[in-house]
Design an enzyme around this catalytic site. Structure first.
Site, PDB file in Angstrom:
ATOM      1  N   LYS A  22       0.834  -1.217   0.000  1.00  0.00           N
ATOM      2  CA  LYS A  22       0.000   0.000   0.000  1.00  0.00           C
ATOM      3  C   LYS A  22       0.868   1.266   0.000  1.00  0.00           C
ATOM      4  CE  LYS A  22      -1.589   2.048   3.915  1.00  0.00           C
ATOM      5  NZ  LYS A  22      -1.410   3.452   4.073  1.00  0.00           N
ATOM      6  N   ASN A  23       1.873   1.292   0.858  1.00  0.00           N
ATOM      7  CA  ASN A  23       2.630   2.538   1.002  1.00  0.00           C
ATOM      8  C   ASN A  23       3.532   2.825  -0.190  1.00  0.00           C
ATOM      9  OD1 ASN A  23       1.310   3.133   3.325  1.00  0.00           O
ATOM     10  ND2 ASN A  23       2.953   2.488   4.709  1.00  0.00           N
ATOM     11  N   ARG A  92      -4.152  10.294   3.439  1.00  0.00           N
ATOM     12  CA  ARG A  92      -2.996  11.119   3.729  1.00  0.00           C
ATOM     13  C   ARG A  92      -2.052  11.200   2.524  1.00  0.00           C
ATOM     14  NH1 ARG A  92      -0.414  13.493   7.622  1.00  0.00           N
ATOM     15  NH2 ARG A  92       1.838  13.373   7.581  1.00  0.00           N
ATOM     16  N   CYS A 116      -4.872   8.333   8.930  1.00  0.00           N
ATOM     17  CA  CYS A 116      -4.996   7.897  10.322  1.00  0.00           C
ATOM     18  C   CYS A 116      -4.475   8.961  11.280  1.00  0.00           C
ATOM     19  CB  CYS A 116      -4.158   6.639  10.558  1.00  0.00           C
ATOM     20  SG  CYS A 116      -4.809   5.192   9.753  1.00  0.00           S
ATOM     21  N   ARG A 121       1.056  14.924  12.777  1.00  0.00           N
ATOM     22  CA  ARG A 121       1.787  14.440  11.596  1.00  0.00           C
ATOM     23  C   ARG A 121       2.082  15.617  10.674  1.00  0.00           C
ATOM     24  NH1 ARG A 121      -1.048   9.015   9.364  1.00  0.00           N
ATOM     25  NH2 ARG A 121       0.963   8.748   8.352  1.00  0.00           N
ATOM     26  N   ASP A 310       4.641   0.564  11.882  1.00  0.00           N
ATOM     27  CA  ASP A 310       3.347   0.030  11.436  1.00  0.00           C
ATOM     28  C   ASP A 310       3.093  -1.382  11.973  1.00  0.00           C
ATOM     29  OD1 ASP A 310       3.112   2.371  10.042  1.00  0.00           O
ATOM     30  OD2 ASP A 310       3.863   1.525   8.176  1.00  0.00           O
ATOM     31  N   ARG A 402      -8.563   0.330   4.382  1.00  0.00           N
ATOM     32  CA  ARG A 402      -7.600   1.188   3.680  1.00  0.00           C
ATOM     33  C   ARG A 402      -6.294   0.461   3.426  1.00  0.00           C
ATOM     34  NH1 ARG A 402      -5.969   5.143   6.980  1.00  0.00           N
ATOM     35  NH2 ARG A 402      -4.437   5.362   5.339  1.00  0.00           N
TER      36      ARG A 402
HETATM   37  N1  EPU Z   1       7.626  14.245  10.362  1.00  0.00           N
HETATM   38  C1  EPU Z   1       7.801  15.578  10.628  1.00  0.00           C
HETATM   39  N2  EPU Z   1       7.735  16.457   9.577  1.00  0.00           N
HETATM   40  C2  EPU Z   1       7.494  16.050   8.315  1.00  0.00           C
HETATM   41  C3  EPU Z   1       7.312  14.692   8.042  1.00  0.00           C
HETATM   42  C4  EPU Z   1       7.393  13.799   9.098  1.00  0.00           C
HETATM   43  O1  EPU Z   1       8.017  15.982  11.763  1.00  0.00           O
HETATM   44  O2  EPU Z   1       7.443  16.911   7.416  1.00  0.00           O
HETATM   45  C5  EPU Z   1       7.699  13.288  11.461  1.00  0.00           C
HETATM   46  C6  EPU Z   1       6.357  12.568  11.676  1.00  0.00           C
HETATM   47  O3  EPU Z   1       5.501  13.312  12.515  1.00  0.00           O
HETATM   48  C7  EPU Z   1       6.777  11.255  12.278  1.00  0.00           C
HETATM   49  C8  EPU Z   1       8.133  10.989  11.607  1.00  0.00           C
HETATM   50  O4  EPU Z   1       8.585  12.234  11.110  1.00  0.00           O
HETATM   51  O5  EPU Z   1       6.980  11.388  13.661  1.00  0.00           O
HETATM   52  C9  EPU Z   1       8.085   9.984  10.476  1.00  0.00           C
HETATM   53  O6  EPU Z   1       7.117  10.358   9.525  1.00  0.00           O
HETATM   54  P1  EPU Z   1       7.210   9.940   7.994  1.00  0.00           P
HETATM   55  O7  EPU Z   1       7.143  11.185   7.173  1.00  0.00           O
HETATM   56  O8  EPU Z   1       8.349   9.013   7.803  1.00  0.00           O
HETATM   57  O9  EPU Z   1       5.846   9.141   7.807  1.00  0.00           O
HETATM   58  P2  EPU Z   1       4.770   9.323   6.687  1.00  0.00           P
HETATM   59  O10 EPU Z   1       5.423   9.492   5.376  1.00  0.00           O
HETATM   60  O11 EPU Z   1       3.756  10.299   7.115  1.00  0.00           O
HETATM   61  C10 EPU Z   1       4.729   6.784   6.109  1.00  0.00           C
HETATM   62  C11 EPU Z   1       3.677   5.723   6.019  1.00  0.00           C
HETATM   63  C12 EPU Z   1       3.190   5.374   7.404  1.00  0.00           C
HETATM   64  C13 EPU Z   1       4.366   4.925   8.244  1.00  0.00           C
HETATM   65  C14 EPU Z   1       5.475   5.986   8.240  1.00  0.00           C
HETATM   66  C15 EPU Z   1       6.726   5.569   8.965  1.00  0.00           C
HETATM   67  C16 EPU Z   1       2.628   6.168   3.903  1.00  0.00           C
HETATM   68  C17 EPU Z   1       1.449   6.652   3.162  1.00  0.00           C
HETATM   69  N3  EPU Z   1       2.571   6.213   5.220  1.00  0.00           N
HETATM   70  O12 EPU Z   1       4.088   7.903   6.712  1.00  0.00           O
HETATM   71  O13 EPU Z   1       2.281   4.305   7.245  1.00  0.00           O
HETATM   72  O14 EPU Z   1       3.949   4.689   9.557  1.00  0.00           O
HETATM   73  O15 EPU Z   1       5.823   6.309   6.888  1.00  0.00           O
HETATM   74  O16 EPU Z   1       7.293   4.452   8.361  1.00  0.00           O
HETATM   75  O17 EPU Z   1       3.600   5.720   3.322  1.00  0.00           O
HETATM   76  C18 EPU Z   1       0.513   2.896   7.832  1.00  0.00           C
HETATM   77  O18 EPU Z   1       0.748   2.257   6.803  1.00  0.00           O
HETATM   78  O19 EPU Z   1      -0.256   2.479   8.741  1.00  0.00           O
HETATM   79  C19 EPU Z   1       1.176   4.180   8.023  1.00  0.00           C
HETATM   80  C20 EPU Z   1       0.758   5.077   8.904  1.00  0.00           C
END
Ligand code: EPU
Length: 423
Positions: A22-23, A92, A116, A121, A310, A402
């Site tokens: 998915k991601n 998201r 979520c 975030r 995750d 999702r």
């Molecule tokens: N963060 C910031 N600023 C930013 C971006 C991130 O402070 O601009 C912080 C976040 O708040 C968090 C950390 O950095 O504490 C990591 O966030 P990241 O950006 O790596 O996560 P994401 O891209 O929002 C993706 C996955 C998530 C998964 C995370 C971590 C997708 C669509 N989502 O989220 O997946 O938990 O990476 O590996 O790819 C899930 O599949 O259930 C899910 C939530």
């Protein structure tokens, strides 16, 4: 209201095929508009997030057909449109349209993304990256406005945190920037490598994906073309079913979780081993048999190749069945502990302190009405239902849908008793 009902204590036996990630796919679909041509994605899971992204692409005059897990994206007639509300707010990952549209049109207006709730975030690192490439960024009436009237230019961007989303979004935006972009302290997750691989097959020039420095040599839009790409297996779905197997496999039976890349989940597999899960790791599958009593282990989530956040919630459920006290700490999302209250409702001895879950096992779980507060918490609830006495009713299942393709069918195939009910 639609709910999952799970009747516990049916032993599991058989094979579960893992779907595409998915991601990965939620970024590959927006990336496809960079071709202005036909991109064929194989191994695409049938998930609500995928349908929502297809709807968004249709709004951009991109034709999509989705059959037998193959998604054909024809972006030959793609046109710019501001995406303020509607499907864009359902997930998201619609924020990947920011990078993709900025690359293609030097402009994007995207409504605030949904997804979520896992605590705050922010996307400040995405926006800082776009600014460093020359874009102007503002927030107006709940939508992000990005524009680069003079085009984007290559830049050196050092991420404060190796964010998955920021790394992918900046990579997308930089594909057509003039000159060289370097992303330092980049995230290294397998999904990033998958997206870079597809972009390169479309004509982009990206090296270093999977390391902490990614280099993007900008190319013109004309240099891009369509391609056929096979999405990598979903390591989180795989881990979820491995937990189901570890707690639910029948005596003398086995559950094979197939179509995986074990190298994408080494930290998780080593914690499974440490907890005493009886398993054989093969080239593209893991087979799990009944274990001697599981043992408590301490876990800390981390960026790849660390233990994936995750899988924290499903693994917490496994720890409720292990002997002794375990401490599980989420260093990525400190508030990703809503499943703790739900598991307590089912009889688990577990509490949440700051970014930590403290679990004392083993506990006998009782069926209850529980809520899928978010995607992976929801998966943990379904799995809890598999081993609980009586019937568990899982509410807010749209979160689960999702991220888990045909979850009922996959679990039913290995002997679980789970069904969808309108109540
Ligand atoms: N963060 C910031 N600023 C930013 C971006 C991130 O402070 O601009 C912080 C976040 O708040 C968090 C950390 O950095 O504490 C990591 O966030 P990241 O950006 O790596 O996560 P994401 O891209 O929002 C993706 C996955 C998530 C998964 C995370 C971590 C997708 C669509 N989502 O989220 O997946 O938990 O990476 O590996 O790819 C899930 O599949 O259930 C899910 C939530």
């Amino acid at each position: 209201m639609r709910v999952f009902k799970v009747e516990g204590k049916y032993p599991l036996n058989g094979t579960i095929e893992v779907s595409g990630a998915k991601n990965s796919v939620v970024a590959l679909i927006p990336a496809a508009i960079l071709a202005g041509d036909v991109v064929v994605l194989e191994n695409v899971p049938e998930l609500s997030d995928v349908y929502a992204l297809n709807t968004i692409l249709n709004e951009l005059n991109v034709q999509t057909t989705f059959e037998n897990n193959t998604l054909t994206i024809d972006a030959s007639n793609v046109r710019y449109k501001a995406l303020i509300e509607g499907a864009v707010q359902e997930l998201r990952a619609s924020y990947y349209l920011m990078g993709a549209m900025l690359a293609r049109y030097k402009e994007a207006i995207i409504g605030m993304p949904g997804g979520c709730y896992l605590g705050p975030r922010p996307i400040d690192l995405h926006l800082k990256g776009f600014q460093s490439l020359g874009a102007e960024v503002s927030i107006e009436n709940g939508a992000y406005h990005l524009s680069a009237p003079n085009g984007l230019h290559g830049s050196k961007i050092n991420l404060d945190i190796p964010s998955v989303g920021a790394t992918i979004n900046i990579m997308l935006a930089a594909v057509h920037a003039t000159g060289i972009t370097m992303i330092e302290n980049a995230a290294k997750e397998p999904e990033i490598v998958d997206i870079a691989t597809m972009l390169n097959n479309m004509g982009a020039k990206i090296t270093g994906a999977g390391t902490d420095t990614i280099r993007i040599n900008g190319v013109t839009t004309d240099a891009m073309h369509g391609c056929r790409h096979q999405v990598i297996p979903d390591r989180i779905e795989a881990g979820t079913y491995m937990v189901a197997a570890a707690i639910g496999v029948g005596e003398g039976m086995e559950v094979k979780v197939d179509n995986i890349i074990p190298e994408h989940m080494e930290a998780f597999l080593s914690k499974m081993e440490e907890a005493g899960v009886n398993m054989d790791v093969d080239l593209d599958s893991v087979t799990i048999r009944q274990s001697s009593p599981l043992q408590a282990v301490n876990v800390k989530t981390g960026v790849f190749p660390g233990f994936a956040t995750d899988l924290q919630q499903p693994f917490t459920l496994l720890l409720t069945q292990a002997n002794g006290a375990s401490i599980i700490t989420d260093t990525i999302y400190s508030a990703r502990f809503k499943h703790v209250d739900e598991l307590q409702r089912m009889g688990a001895t577990i509490r949440n302190e700051a970014s930590t879950g403290i679990v004392v096992g083993p506990s006998t779980l009782e069926g209850a009405k529980v809520t899928a507060t978010d995607l992976r918490a929801g998966a943990a609830m379904v799995l809890a239902g598999l081993i609980a006495e009586g019937i568990t009713e899982v509410h807010e299942i749209e979160h689960v849908e999702r991220g888990y393709e045909r979850i009922i069918k996959k679990l039913t195939n290995v002997g679980a008793k789970i069904w969808l009910e309108e109540i």
